[in-house]
Design an enzyme around this catalytic site. Structure first.
Site, short mmCIF file in Angstrom:
data_model
loop_
_atom_site.label_atom_id
_atom_site.label_comp_id
_atom_site.label_asym_id
_atom_site.label_seq_id
_atom_site.Cartn_x
_atom_site.Cartn_y
_atom_site.Cartn_z
N LYS A 84 0.80 -1.23 0.00
CA LYS A 84 0.00 0.00 0.00
C LYS A 84 0.84 1.28 0.00
O LYS A 84 0.39 2.29 -0.55
CB LYS A 84 -0.95 0.01 1.20
CG LYS A 84 -2.10 -0.98 1.11
CD LYS A 84 -3.05 -0.78 2.29
CE LYS A 84 -4.25 -1.69 2.21
NZ LYS A 84 -5.22 -1.41 3.29
N ASP A 91 -10.11 3.10 2.38
CA ASP A 91 -10.23 2.49 3.72
C ASP A 91 -10.98 3.41 4.69
O ASP A 91 -11.88 2.96 5.41
CB ASP A 91 -8.86 2.16 4.29
CG ASP A 91 -8.23 0.93 3.66
OD1 ASP A 91 -8.98 0.06 3.18
OD2 ASP A 91 -6.99 0.84 3.64
#
Length: 273
Positions: free
Chosen positions: A66, A102
């Site tokens: 990420k 997220d």
């Protein structure tokens, strides 16, 4: 021509993202497929070039890529830059655009289960990793009140607190101050299988006036959530976050509303098997 999408990570066999997105594609009768692709760290640049060469519509990115993926993209939006990680990429005309869903996914899930937005409310956030960063920045964007961060490593908590105009407490201080908060957000791996008896803080001070959001969904009810239930708290696990971050990724790729309920049911069915 069938649209191709994927999730990149290492390991990746455990991922339920293919189940979730394939259910969405089937429900909407979309000509699209979604693959789990194991990519080792050193192969990430070549993997991204391959996605462009194969004309993938988009991908999700999970551990451990990420952060590293950010410098390999053509454009990263402000949200992802604030969080310091990308979990969703869209490909257009050979260019790769990154975002992070997220925080938005967790917040959608929170509002759904909490029944309201926590504007002006006091929040205790446990953890200072990627998930905590997403939650902290999103809470600030949405107008929460006092934000306090407690983490096993105080230095990491202090860095995130500086970015988000938050306060810092030790885990012990946080445990003895639970009566000050309306919302407790747990973003660490504490309580995750196989360490299912682990609690991120002492839960003695839990009270019915605090809503507990634990980002873990395996096990379905962590030790923290079991204690919250006994204390009369309302609570949620991390399934909704997983589903809604996937729904937000779907919308980033296709510009249309995701069938979140269909996606959630697919994940629940997979967890039961």
């Amino acid at each position: 021509m069938k649209m191709a999408l994927a999730v990149l990570g290492d390991p990746i066999a455990h991922s339920l993202s293919p189940v979730m997105h394939e259910a969405a594609f089937a429900h909407l009768e979309m000509d699209a497929g979604y693959l789990p692709l194991r990519v080792e760290k050193e192969n990430l640049p070549e993997a991204l070039e391959g996605l462009k060469a194969l004309n993938f519509t988009g991908v999700n990115v999970t551990i451990p890529h990420k952060v590293a993926v950010m410098e390999l993209l053509d454009e990263v939006d402000e949200r992802a830059r604030k969080i310091g990680a990308v979990n969703t990429i869209r490909q257009e005309g050979g260019r790769l655009y990154g975002t992070n869903t997220d925080g938005e996914g967790w917040y959608r899930s929170l509002v759904q289960d909490y029944g309201k937005e926590p504007r002006g409310e006091d929040v205790l956030l446990i953890g200072a990793g990627g998930a905590a960063r997403a939650a902290a920045h999103t809470l600030r964007e949405k107008g929460c009140g006092r934000l306090v961060i407690a983490n096993r490593t105080p230095e990491k908590a202090a860095l995130l607190a500086e970015e988000t105009n938050a306060e810092v407490m030790t885990l012990e201080e946080a445990a003895s101050s639970l009566d000050q908060f309306q919302l407790l957000v747990q973003s660490t791996a504490a309580g995750m299988s196989p360490g299912i008896d682990v609690r991120p803080i002492d839960t003695t001070g839990l009270h019915p006036g605090i809503f507990v959001s634990d980002m873990i969904y395996n096990p379905w009810k962590t030790a923290l959530l079991q204690d919250a239930e006994k204390a009369g708290c309302r609570f949620q696990n991390g399934l909704g976050m997983f589903v809604h971050q996937g729904a937000a990724a779907f919308e980033f790729w296709f510009g249309r509303t995701a069938p979140a309920e269909i996606m959630e049911n697919a994940v629940k069915n997979a967890l039961r098997t």
